[in-house]
Design a protein around this motif. Structure first.
Motif, PDB file in Angstrom:
ATOM      1  N   LEU A  33      38.226  28.708  27.125  1.00 43.80           N
ATOM      2  CA  LEU A  33      38.432  29.496  28.343  1.00 43.80           C
ATOM      3  C   LEU A  33      39.862  30.026  28.414  1.00 43.80           C
ATOM      4  CD1 LEU A  33      36.470  27.383  30.994  1.00 43.80           C
ATOM      5  CD2 LEU A  33      35.790  29.547  29.949  1.00 43.80           C
ATOM      6  N   VAL A  34      40.802  29.241  27.923  1.00 42.81           N
ATOM      7  CA  VAL A  34      42.187  29.719  27.869  1.00 42.81           C
ATOM      8  C   VAL A  34      42.289  30.923  26.939  1.00 42.81           C
ATOM      9  CG1 VAL A  34      44.541  29.145  27.145  1.00 42.81           C
ATOM     10  CG2 VAL A  34      43.206  27.489  28.445  1.00 42.81           C
ATOM     11  N   ARG A  35      41.680  30.825  25.768  1.00 44.33           N
ATOM     12  CA  ARG A  35      41.755  31.914  24.796  1.00 44.33           C
ATOM     13  C   ARG A  35      41.003  33.159  25.275  1.00 44.33           C
ATOM     14  NH1 ARG A  35      46.087  30.646  22.817  1.00 44.33           N
ATOM     15  NH2 ARG A  35      46.241  29.326  20.966  1.00 44.33           N
ATOM     16  N   ALA A  36      39.956  32.979  26.067  1.00 43.13           N
ATOM     17  CA  ALA A  36      39.201  34.127  26.580  1.00 43.13           C
ATOM     18  C   ALA A  36      40.024  34.936  27.579  1.00 43.13           C
ATOM     19  CB  ALA A  36      37.906  33.645  27.230  1.00 43.13           C
ATOM     20  N   GLU A  37      40.950  34.293  28.275  1.00 43.52           N
ATOM     21  CA  GLU A  37      41.854  34.955  29.214  1.00 43.52           C
ATOM     22  C   GLU A  37      41.103  35.719  30.302  1.00 43.52           C
ATOM     23  OE1 GLU A  37      44.647  37.392  27.123  1.00 43.52           O
ATOM     24  OE2 GLU A  37      45.423  35.732  25.919  1.00 43.52           O
ATOM     25  N   LEU A  38      40.000  35.143  30.762  1.00 41.35           N
ATOM     26  CA  LEU A  38      39.207  35.782  31.822  1.00 41.35           C
ATOM     27  C   LEU A  38      39.053  34.866  33.030  1.00 41.35           C
ATOM     28  CD1 LEU A  38      36.446  37.444  29.593  1.00 41.35           C
ATOM     29  CD2 LEU A  38      38.293  38.601  30.824  1.00 41.35           C
ATOM     30  N   GLY A  39      39.900  33.851  33.109  1.00 42.08           N
ATOM     31  CA  GLY A  39      39.848  32.931  34.229  1.00 42.08           C
ATOM     32  C   GLY A  39      39.441  31.533  33.789  1.00 42.08           C
ATOM     33  N   GLY A 173      51.144  30.708  38.401  1.00 44.39           N
ATOM     34  CA  GLY A 173      50.905  31.587  37.267  1.00 44.39           C
ATOM     35  C   GLY A 173      49.636  31.302  36.501  1.00 44.39           C
ATOM     36  N   GLY A 174      48.782  30.424  37.019  1.00 48.12           N
ATOM     37  CA  GLY A 174      47.502  30.143  36.372  1.00 48.12           C
ATOM     38  C   GLY A 174      46.552  31.322  36.455  1.00 48.12           C
ATOM     39  N   SER A 175      45.565  31.332  35.573  1.00 47.38           N
ATOM     40  CA  SER A 175      44.663  32.477  35.430  1.00 47.38           C
ATOM     41  C   SER A 175      43.393  32.327  36.258  1.00 47.38           C
ATOM     42  CB  SER A 175      44.280  32.644  33.949  1.00 47.38           C
ATOM     43  OG  SER A 175      43.335  33.674  33.782  1.00 47.38           O
ATOM     44  N   LEU A 176      43.193  33.289  37.162  1.00 42.12           N
ATOM     45  CA  LEU A 176      41.937  33.410  37.909  1.00 42.12           C
ATOM     46  C   LEU A 176      41.218  34.663  37.431  1.00 42.12           C
ATOM     47  CD1 LEU A 176      42.855  32.633  41.647  1.00 42.12           C
ATOM     48  CD2 LEU A 176      41.445  31.261  40.136  1.00 42.12           C
ATOM     49  N   GLY A 177      39.882  34.631  37.445  1.00 33.05           N
ATOM     50  CA  GLY A 177      39.155  35.818  37.023  1.00 33.05           C
ATOM     51  C   GLY A 177      37.666  35.582  37.023  1.00 33.05           C
ATOM     52  N   ALA A 178      36.965  36.435  36.282  1.00 35.02           N
ATOM     53  CA  ALA A 178      35.508  36.341  36.219  1.00 35.02           C
ATOM     54  C   ALA A 178      35.065  34.990  35.688  1.00 35.02           C
ATOM     55  CB  ALA A 178      34.956  37.464  35.327  1.00 35.02           C
ATOM     56  N   GLY A 179      35.843  34.430  34.748  1.00 39.07           N
ATOM     57  CA  GLY A 179      35.491  33.128  34.195  1.00 39.07           C
ATOM     58  C   GLY A 179      35.529  32.031  35.238  1.00 39.07           C
ATOM     59  N   THR A 180      36.462  32.123  36.183  1.00 38.94           N
ATOM     60  CA  THR A 180      36.563  31.130  37.251  1.00 38.94           C
ATOM     61  C   THR A 180      35.320  31.164  38.125  1.00 38.94           C
ATOM     62  OG1 THR A 180      38.954  31.536  37.271  1.00 38.94           O
ATOM     63  CG2 THR A 180      38.042  30.262  39.101  1.00 38.94           C
ATOM     64  N   VAL A 181      34.902  32.374  38.488  1.00 41.86           N
ATOM     65  CA  VAL A 181      33.722  32.542  39.342  1.00 41.86           C
ATOM     66  C   VAL A 181      32.463  32.112  38.604  1.00 41.86           C
ATOM     67  CG1 VAL A 181      32.308  34.202  40.619  1.00 41.86           C
ATOM     68  CG2 VAL A 181      34.809  34.426  40.621  1.00 41.86           C
ATOM     69  N   LEU A 182      32.310  32.554  37.355  1.00 41.35           N
ATOM     70  CA  LEU A 182      31.118  32.206  36.584  1.00 41.35           C
ATOM     71  C   LEU A 182      31.047  30.701  36.357  1.00 41.35           C
ATOM     72  CD1 LEU A 182      28.631  33.193  35.078  1.00 41.35           C
ATOM     73  CD2 LEU A 182      30.061  33.525  33.038  1.00 41.35           C
ATOM     74  N   TYR A 183      32.181  30.082  36.103  1.00 41.69           N
ATOM     75  CA  TYR A 183      32.219  28.628  35.925  1.00 41.69           C
ATOM     76  C   TYR A 183      31.742  27.922  37.191  1.00 41.69           C
ATOM     77  CZ  TYR A 183      34.013  23.946  34.958  1.00 41.69           C
ATOM     78  OH  TYR A 183      34.118  22.597  34.764  1.00 41.69           O
ATOM     79  N   ALA A 184      32.260  28.356  38.331  1.00 44.52           N
ATOM     80  CA  ALA A 184      31.894  27.726  39.602  1.00 44.52           C
ATOM     81  C   ALA A 184      30.395  27.825  39.869  1.00 44.52           C
ATOM     82  CB  ALA A 184      32.680  28.372  40.746  1.00 44.52           C
TER      83      ALA A 184
END
Length: 239
Positions: A33-39, A173-184
């Motif tokens: 998820l870190v490498r994807a950089e989408l949250g 400075g942490g990454s929020l994004g589509a990945g955060t929402v999809l994970y939830a």
């Protein structure tokens, strides 16, 4: 008797293997998820924010935060299991190890599939490590401890913790994004599915030896009120 003892030993060995495979995969999935950089997942947002602030690797930050959260168990009178302590170290080490192997990704054509793979793999890891029944992760123990002490529901306590974690991590400075929402949205159903897949039967026989971390209770439903102090083998969700 010897046959029963042998089955119990095999059962315990399988649980230990399942625990450490699950924790390793959990760290690897977080690294993807870190490498994807989408949250990132909620706690991952905090870990990344602190890593950006301090210059320490995100895996080491995960270990430090896990250890600090575990110290908060003391006033809450929570009882850690083998899996609890292992969670603190194995997830962070696996995360840094995966990041060392998997480099930066260019383009959404790579990053989106890696994000999806990371979330699904996180569900697999969750099912493996929880079904092993060697104790909740440090962050889950904090949740159940606060549930017991405050009398608030699991749902409310978990939501409050994760909102605070996400907001703090984002501000750092942490990454929020589509990945955060999809994970939830996806992690609950995925974890439930893989928990059924990796559930382990109890050792057969009246004289079967029960491992010291065997749970005596099950996890409460998400909206339940205060719960009893969880057995050392009980887990709800990792991290």
């Amino acid at each position: 008797m010897a046959r029963t003892t042998g089955r119990s030993t095999t059962h315990l060995t399988r649980r230990l293997v399942q625990l450490y495979v699950g924790l390793t995969l959990y760290g690897a999935s977080s690294a993807l998820l870190v490498r994807a950089e989408l949250g990132l997942e909620p706690w991952g947002v905090l870990h990344q924010g602190l890593a950006e602030l301090t210059g320490i690797s995100i895996g080491v930050v995960s270990i430090i935060i896990g250890a600090v959260v575990l110290l908060l168990w003391i006033p809450l009178r929570q009882r850690p299991g083998i899996g609890t302590v292992s969670n603190v170290f194995v997830v962070g080490l696996a995360m840094d190890g995966t990041l060392a192997v998997v480099g930066d990704l260019d383009g959404l054509g790579f990053r989106v599939p890696v994000m999806v793979l990371g979330i699904v793999l996180n569900g697999v890891a969750t099912g493996l490590y929880i079904a092993a029944r060697f104790g909740p992760g440090p962050r889950d123990g904090l949740m159940t401890g606060l549930n017991r002490v405050t009398g608030r529901s699991i749902r409310l306590v978990r939501t409050a913790i994760e909102v605070a974690v996400v907001v703090t991590g984002f501000l750092l400075g942490g990454s929020l994004g589509a990945g955060t929402v999809l994970y939830a949205l996806a992690i609950g159903p995925l974890a439930q599915f893989f928990l059924r897949i990796f559930a382990l039967p109890e050792p057969a026989g009246p004289d079967a030896v029960v491992a010291p971390d065997e749970p005596s209770t099950t996890a409460p439903p998400a909206g339940s009120g205060p719960v009893a102090d969880p057995a050392s083998g009980q887990a709800i969700l990792p991290q």
